[in-house]
Design a protein around this motif. Sequence first.
Motif, PDB file in Angstrom:
ATOM      1  N   GLN A 282       1.224 -25.713  76.813  1.00  0.00           N
ATOM      2  CA  GLN A 282       0.501 -24.436  76.903  1.00  0.00           C
ATOM      3  C   GLN A 282       1.182 -23.490  77.884  1.00  0.00           C
ATOM      4  N   THR A 286       3.298 -20.271  75.632  1.00  0.00           N
ATOM      5  CA  THR A 286       2.441 -19.104  75.436  1.00  0.00           C
ATOM      6  C   THR A 286       2.818 -18.032  76.456  1.00  0.00           C
ATOM      7  N   ILE A 290      -0.851 -21.285  81.471  1.00  0.00           N
ATOM      8  CA  ILE A 290      -2.152 -21.831  81.862  1.00  0.00           C
ATOM      9  C   ILE A 290      -2.190 -22.106  83.356  1.00  0.00           C
TER      10      ILE A 290
END
Length: 446
Positions: A282, A286, A290
Amino acid sequence: MTAETKTETTEFVSWFRSVAPYINAFRHKVFVIGFSGEMITDSNFVHFIHDINLLASLGVRLVLVHGARPQIRFRLDESQLETPTVMGMRVTDPAALQCVKESVGRVHHEIAALLSMGLPNSPMANAAIRVTSGNFVTACPQGVIQGVDLMHTGKVRKINAPAIHSRLEQGDVVLISPLGYSPTGEIFNLTMENVATETAIALHAEKLIFLLDAPMPSVNESIAFPRELTVAESKALLKNNKTKPAIPDNTRLSLQSATRACELGVARAHLINRQTDGVILQELFTHNGIGTMITQETLQALRKAKIEDVGGILQLIEPLEAEGILVRRGRELLEIEIDRFAVFEHDGVILGCAALYPFPEENACELACLAIHPDYRDHGHGNRLLKYIENQATTMGIHKLFVLTTRATHWFIEHGFSEVTPAELPKTKKGLYNYQRRSKVLVKQL
Ligand code: ARG
């Protein structure tokens, strides 16, 4: 195909495509990943190993640095050895060193074994990761601190970067323990953070990633820990020490280490809480990640648009054009008028834009095409773009800014505009006014 599976397919396809830029950017880049001995005991650890496998198969050059604190503590307790600590560092006497070697060795082999898995029907099928280790870390003693000799507790003196690089180039994953050797043939007990940081610096790594055992504390009741920090901001945060609860010691050590790495040439350092499965994927694949990312410079920029931005601007404005919020302008017009645009960029992605069209004969300017990506509204970016445009207008000696809008009247009024009739538009603009669209005309004196 049912409607549900169709959306699932579309989502899968668009998700996979969104990952492509990262795959390209990360190929052949060196990532140093540090994780604690606690993490190894966690049931999720095997999933982490699967993610490591995935990164390796995408061509990322991986250096894994593991800790072994709980395992060492357990072994010391078992042997009923009392070891004093000084400023958070354990004194490693010869008997303790024996425990350290045993525990670190055991952990090291357990990780190597997991990385060697290749069971069919598991993410490790066909993996065949080659794990390599070696005497890459030269260490020296910490010495005498506050009158106490720390004996075999040491710190990194040198990392053999060429040797690690050559293993990485052969496609091996390099696994490093928190132990170092001295030219006199002694072994030193080091911290995982120290080894990972110095390795990342010596290798000029693209990333240094620490997996934390605890979530980041909030800065205060209403503000979460920042997701992005420059080196300077991170230093200020460490110095102010105002978070609630206080930053735990291990997190503080990771943050200090990450900051040092970025200061000394590592492009990005990431601190991620390991508790959730798949965090590393993540964070890496992305845009917003995160965890908390540290970089030397800020990743945000408010600047004049360049011709290379046309694609990004189109992506941003096309959905708004389709909804009728913005007037349609094609790629060609945008290319011709690109000099009139300003953009707000974050980490290489255009998240906002605005354009300025002067009407010099009438001493006025039009603000047009103000757009902010829907996921990034309410962060003051629109306000900043407006200020930027206003500044441009005043440097041109123009003090009247008008805007046509169908939906954002209130936002503009809140930002100092007032409504006027279309009759007050500059002459050339008035001729183009679309009476069907019935946009509101607003003006601001600068
Ligand atoms: N995926 C990108 C990278 O790995 C951005 C991550 C952003 N993370 C964050 N905590 N702000 O470089």
